[in-house]
Design a protein around this motif. Structure first.
Motif, PDB file in Angstrom:
ATOM      1  N   VAL A 249       0.854  -1.184   0.000  1.00 44.93           N
ATOM      2  CA  VAL A 249       0.000   0.000   0.000  1.00 44.93           C
ATOM      3  C   VAL A 249       0.889   1.231   0.000  1.00 44.93           C
ATOM      4  CG1 VAL A 249      -1.925  -1.161   1.148  1.00 44.93           C
ATOM      5  CG2 VAL A 249      -0.216   0.038   2.529  1.00 44.93           C
ATOM      6  N   VAL A 250       0.335   2.338  -0.435  1.00 43.05           N
ATOM      7  CA  VAL A 250       1.068   3.603  -0.455  1.00 43.05           C
ATOM      8  C   VAL A 250       0.039   4.736  -0.498  1.00 43.05           C
ATOM      9  CG1 VAL A 250       1.307   3.693  -2.988  1.00 43.05           C
ATOM     10  CG2 VAL A 250       3.021   4.825  -1.530  1.00 43.05           C
ATOM     11  N   ALA A 251       0.430   5.884   0.015  1.00 43.75           N
ATOM     12  CA  ALA A 251      -0.446   7.056  -0.001  1.00 43.75           C
ATOM     13  C   ALA A 251       0.400   8.290  -0.284  1.00 43.75           C
ATOM     14  CB  ALA A 251      -1.163   7.202   1.333  1.00 43.75           C
ATOM     15  N   HIS A 252      -0.256   9.353  -0.721  1.00 43.86           N
ATOM     16  CA  HIS A 252       0.428  10.635  -0.898  1.00 43.86           C
ATOM     17  C   HIS A 252      -0.536  11.761  -0.552  1.00 43.86           C
ATOM     18  CE1 HIS A 252      -1.594  11.913  -4.659  1.00 43.86           C
ATOM     19  NE2 HIS A 252      -1.599  10.618  -4.968  1.00 43.86           N
ATOM     20  N   HIS A 253       0.039  12.905  -0.153  1.00 48.56           N
ATOM     21  CA  HIS A 253      -0.777  14.093   0.067  1.00 48.56           C
ATOM     22  C   HIS A 253      -1.441  14.431  -1.277  1.00 48.56           C
ATOM     23  CE1 HIS A 253       1.945  15.634   3.567  1.00 48.56           C
ATOM     24  NE2 HIS A 253       1.694  14.356   3.672  1.00 48.56           N
ATOM     25  N   THR A 254      -2.680  14.845  -1.241  1.00 50.72           N
ATOM     26  CA  THR A 254      -3.417  15.078  -2.498  1.00 50.72           C
ATOM     27  C   THR A 254      -2.731  16.106  -3.399  1.00 50.72           C
ATOM     28  OG1 THR A 254      -4.850  16.647  -1.348  1.00 50.72           O
ATOM     29  CG2 THR A 254      -5.677  14.401  -1.601  1.00 50.72           C
ATOM     30  N   ILE A 255      -1.961  17.010  -2.833  1.00 49.50           N
ATOM     31  CA  ILE A 255      -1.308  18.040  -3.652  1.00 49.50           C
ATOM     32  C   ILE A 255       0.048  17.596  -4.204  1.00 49.50           C
ATOM     33  CG2 ILE A 255      -2.476  19.960  -2.493  1.00 49.50           C
ATOM     34  CD1 ILE A 255       0.180  20.381  -0.927  1.00 49.50           C
ATOM     35  N   ASN A 256       0.490  16.395  -3.860  1.00 54.87           N
ATOM     36  CA  ASN A 256       1.813  15.930  -4.278  1.00 54.87           C
ATOM     37  C   ASN A 256       1.706  15.140  -5.589  1.00 54.87           C
ATOM     38  OD1 ASN A 256       4.386  14.884  -4.539  1.00 54.87           O
ATOM     39  ND2 ASN A 256       4.591  14.358  -2.383  1.00 54.87           N
ATOM     40  N   ASP A 257       1.662  15.864  -6.691  1.00 50.67           N
ATOM     41  CA  ASP A 257       1.489  15.233  -8.001  1.00 50.67           C
ATOM     42  C   ASP A 257       2.695  14.395  -8.428  1.00 50.67           C
ATOM     43  OD1 ASP A 257      -1.104  16.116  -8.410  1.00 50.67           O
ATOM     44  OD2 ASP A 257      -0.464  17.971  -9.392  1.00 50.67           O
ATOM     45  N   LYS A 258       3.907  14.765  -7.982  1.00 46.88           N
ATOM     46  CA  LYS A 258       5.090  13.968  -8.343  1.00 46.88           C
ATOM     47  C   LYS A 258       5.005  12.578  -7.718  1.00 46.88           C
ATOM     48  CE  LYS A 258       8.250  17.775  -9.139  1.00 46.88           C
ATOM     49  NZ  LYS A 258       9.478  18.457  -8.715  1.00 46.88           N
ATOM     50  N   SER A 259       4.559  12.519  -6.473  1.00 46.42           N
ATOM     51  CA  SER A 259       4.407  11.225  -5.818  1.00 46.42           C
ATOM     52  C   SER A 259       3.296  10.423  -6.483  1.00 46.42           C
ATOM     53  CB  SER A 259       4.122  11.409  -4.326  1.00 46.42           C
ATOM     54  OG  SER A 259       4.282  10.200  -3.646  1.00 46.42           O
ATOM     55  N   LYS A 260       2.212  11.085  -6.834  1.00 57.71           N
ATOM     56  CA  LYS A 260       1.113  10.402  -7.535  1.00 57.71           C
ATOM     57  C   LYS A 260       1.623   9.781  -8.834  1.00 57.71           C
ATOM     58  CE  LYS A 260      -3.223  11.304  -9.938  1.00 57.71           C
ATOM     59  NZ  LYS A 260      -4.209  12.327 -10.338  1.00 57.71           N
ATOM     60  N   GLY A 261       2.421  10.523  -9.587  1.00 55.86           N
ATOM     61  CA  GLY A 261       2.962  10.005 -10.842  1.00 55.86           C
ATOM     62  C   GLY A 261       3.824   8.769 -10.626  1.00 55.86           C
ATOM     63  N   LEU A 262       4.664   8.808  -9.598  1.00 61.43           N
ATOM     64  CA  LEU A 262       5.500   7.648  -9.294  1.00 61.43           C
ATOM     65  C   LEU A 262       4.652   6.438  -8.944  1.00 61.43           C
ATOM     66  CD1 LEU A 262       8.188   6.213  -8.684  1.00 61.43           C
ATOM     67  CD2 LEU A 262       8.056   7.186  -6.372  1.00 61.43           C
ATOM     68  N   ILE A 263       3.682   6.638  -8.087  1.00 61.42           N
ATOM     69  CA  ILE A 263       2.808   5.544  -7.639  1.00 61.42           C
ATOM     70  C   ILE A 263       2.107   4.898  -8.835  1.00 61.42           C
ATOM     71  CG2 ILE A 263       0.688   5.062  -6.349  1.00 61.42           C
ATOM     72  CD1 ILE A 263       1.723   7.260  -4.327  1.00 61.42           C
ATOM     73  N   LEU A 264       1.608   5.704  -9.745  1.00 61.40           N
ATOM     74  CA  LEU A 264       0.923   5.163 -10.926  1.00 61.40           C
ATOM     75  C   LEU A 264       1.911   4.452 -11.856  1.00 61.40           C
ATOM     76  CD1 LEU A 264      -1.620   8.037 -11.632  1.00 61.40           C
ATOM     77  CD2 LEU A 264      -2.057   5.817 -10.551  1.00 61.40           C
ATOM     78  N   ARG A 265       3.125   5.006 -12.025  1.00 52.65           N
ATOM     79  CA  ARG A 265       4.139   4.341 -12.862  1.00 52.65           C
ATOM     80  C   ARG A 265       4.524   2.981 -12.282  1.00 52.65           C
ATOM     81  NH1 ARG A 265       6.052   9.470 -12.976  1.00 52.65           N
ATOM     82  NH2 ARG A 265       7.768   9.079 -11.492  1.00 52.65           N
ATOM     83  N   LEU A 266       4.448   2.855 -10.958  1.00 49.54           N
ATOM     84  CA  LEU A 266       4.791   1.585 -10.316  1.00 49.54           C
ATOM     85  C   LEU A 266       3.651   0.575 -10.363  1.00 49.54           C
ATOM     86  CD1 LEU A 266       6.811   2.904  -7.235  1.00 49.54           C
ATOM     87  CD2 LEU A 266       7.709   1.841  -9.337  1.00 49.54           C
ATOM     88  N   GLY A 267       2.513   0.956 -10.928  1.00 53.83           N
ATOM     89  CA  GLY A 267       1.424   0.007 -11.155  1.00 53.83           C
ATOM     90  C   GLY A 267       0.398  -0.098 -10.042  1.00 53.83           C
ATOM     91  N   PHE A 268       0.389   0.834  -9.115  1.00 52.71           N
ATOM     92  CA  PHE A 268      -0.590   0.799  -8.031  1.00 52.71           C
ATOM     93  C   PHE A 268      -1.965   1.228  -8.514  1.00 52.71           C
ATOM     94  CE2 PHE A 268       3.232   0.489  -5.663  1.00 52.71           C
ATOM     95  CZ  PHE A 268       2.900  -0.045  -4.427  1.00 52.71           C
ATOM     96  N   LYS A 269      -2.994   0.692  -7.860  1.00 54.47           N
ATOM     97  CA  LYS A 269      -4.383   0.980  -8.189  1.00 54.47           C
ATOM     98  C   LYS A 269      -4.930   1.950  -7.135  1.00 54.47           C
ATOM     99  CE  LYS A 269      -7.337  -2.123  -7.039  1.00 54.47           C
ATOM    100  NZ  LYS A 269      -8.055  -3.375  -6.900  1.00 54.47           N
ATOM    101  N   PHE A 270      -5.556   3.030  -7.602  1.00 54.50           N
ATOM    102  CA  PHE A 270      -6.165   4.013  -6.706  1.00 54.50           C
ATOM    103  C   PHE A 270      -7.333   3.379  -5.957  1.00 54.50           C
ATOM    104  CE2 PHE A 270      -9.489   7.245  -6.016  1.00 54.50           C
ATOM    105  CZ  PHE A 270      -8.802   8.073  -5.138  1.00 54.50           C
ATOM    106  N   LEU A 271      -7.380   3.606  -4.650  1.00 57.34           N
ATOM    107  CA  LEU A 271      -8.470   3.081  -3.823  1.00 57.34           C
ATOM    108  C   LEU A 271      -9.455   4.167  -3.426  1.00 57.34           C
ATOM    109  CD1 LEU A 271      -6.530   0.704  -1.399  1.00 57.34           C
ATOM    110  CD2 LEU A 271      -7.967   0.068  -3.347  1.00 57.34           C
ATOM    111  N   TYR A 272      -8.953   5.193  -2.736  1.00 56.59           N
ATOM    112  CA  TYR A 272      -9.850   6.241  -2.241  1.00 56.59           C
ATOM    113  C   TYR A 272      -9.058   7.465  -1.800  1.00 56.59           C
ATOM    114  CZ  TYR A 272      -8.403   4.662   2.415  1.00 56.59           C
ATOM    115  OH  TYR A 272      -7.664   4.316   3.527  1.00 56.59           O
ATOM    116  N   GLU A 273      -9.781   8.569  -1.636  1.00 59.49           N
ATOM    117  CA  GLU A 273      -9.206   9.788  -1.091  1.00 59.49           C
ATOM    118  C   GLU A 273      -9.829  10.036   0.272  1.00 59.49           C
ATOM    119  OE1 GLU A 273      -9.292  14.493  -2.146  1.00 59.49           O
ATOM    120  OE2 GLU A 273      -8.721  13.124  -3.767  1.00 59.49           O
ATOM    121  N   GLU A 274      -8.985  10.302   1.238  1.00 56.69           N
ATOM    122  CA  GLU A 274      -9.456  10.569   2.595  1.00 56.69           C
ATOM    123  C   GLU A 274      -9.216  12.040   2.920  1.00 56.69           C
ATOM    124  OE1 GLU A 274      -9.061   8.504   6.921  1.00 56.69           O
ATOM    125  OE2 GLU A 274      -7.188   8.792   5.832  1.00 56.69           O
TER     126      GLU A 274
END
Length: 184
Positions: free
Chosen positions: A133-158
């Motif tokens: 599992v992994v999470a990122h602050h909603t404003i951290n687009d660089k981390s979001k890009g990495l997570i998606l490149r690594l093949g993770f599936k989005f679950l939810y936003e809290e």
């Protein structure tokens, strides 16, 4: 710990050690790096040593592994498997969370994507984990890009996941299961 040394075409990942405080200090004391992280910028080298001591204790009991990432023989960041949970009571979890950061001068070179792929491979094939599992602050687009490149599936936003510096921070959460990883 030496069996946890990981190598890729361009990188060396070796477990964090007690002697690494001076190497980490310029980065972990930089508020620009810590602003989108769950930790505050370190105020002194003793803060960095205390951080390393905590990480080493967690590693010693099998709850985490933190690697120093080297690119062209230069230290550039950390990549970790944290919160490793095997079982709780009669339940089996075999899961961990990814955590990472990289120095600004190394961003945009594919280093963390390459490191992340190697850590994920190690997690599933060596540690025999079932899920990451992994999470990122909603404003951290660089981390979001990495997570998606690594093949993770989005679950939810809290919303308002936690408070840092007097401000509530919202996060996006992702997962990658062994089954999904094995399909790639």
């Amino acid at each position: 710990m030496n069996d946890h040394i990981l190598k890729t075409e361009n990188l060396l990942l070796r477990p964090l050690s007690k002697e690494d405080a001076p190497m980490l200090w310029p980065y972990v004391s930089n508020p620009e790096i810590s602003k989108d992280m769950s930790w505050q910028a370190h105020k002194s080298l003793s803060d960095t040593q205390a951080f390393i001591d905590d990480v080493l204790k967690s590693m010693a009991i099998g709850k985490s592994i933190t690697w120093c990432v080297f690119y062209k023989d230069k230290f550039c960041g950390l990549f970790s498997l944290i919160s490793i949970l095997r079982t709780h009571r009669s339940l089996t979890y075999d899961r961990a969370e990814l955590a990472y950061w990289i120095g600004p001068e190394f961003q945009g070179k594919g280093i963390m994507t390459e490191a992340g792929k190697k850590v994920i491979d190690f997690a599933f094939n060596e540690l025999k984990l079932h899920k990451l599992v992994v999470a990122h602050h909603t404003i951290n687009d660089k981390s979001k890009g990495l997570i998606l490149r690594l093949g993770f599936k989005f679950l939810y936003e809290e919303q308002d996941s936690f408070m840092k510096n007097g401000e509530w921070i919202s996060c996006r959460f992702y997962e990658l299961s062994l089954k999904e990883y094995s399909k790639k």
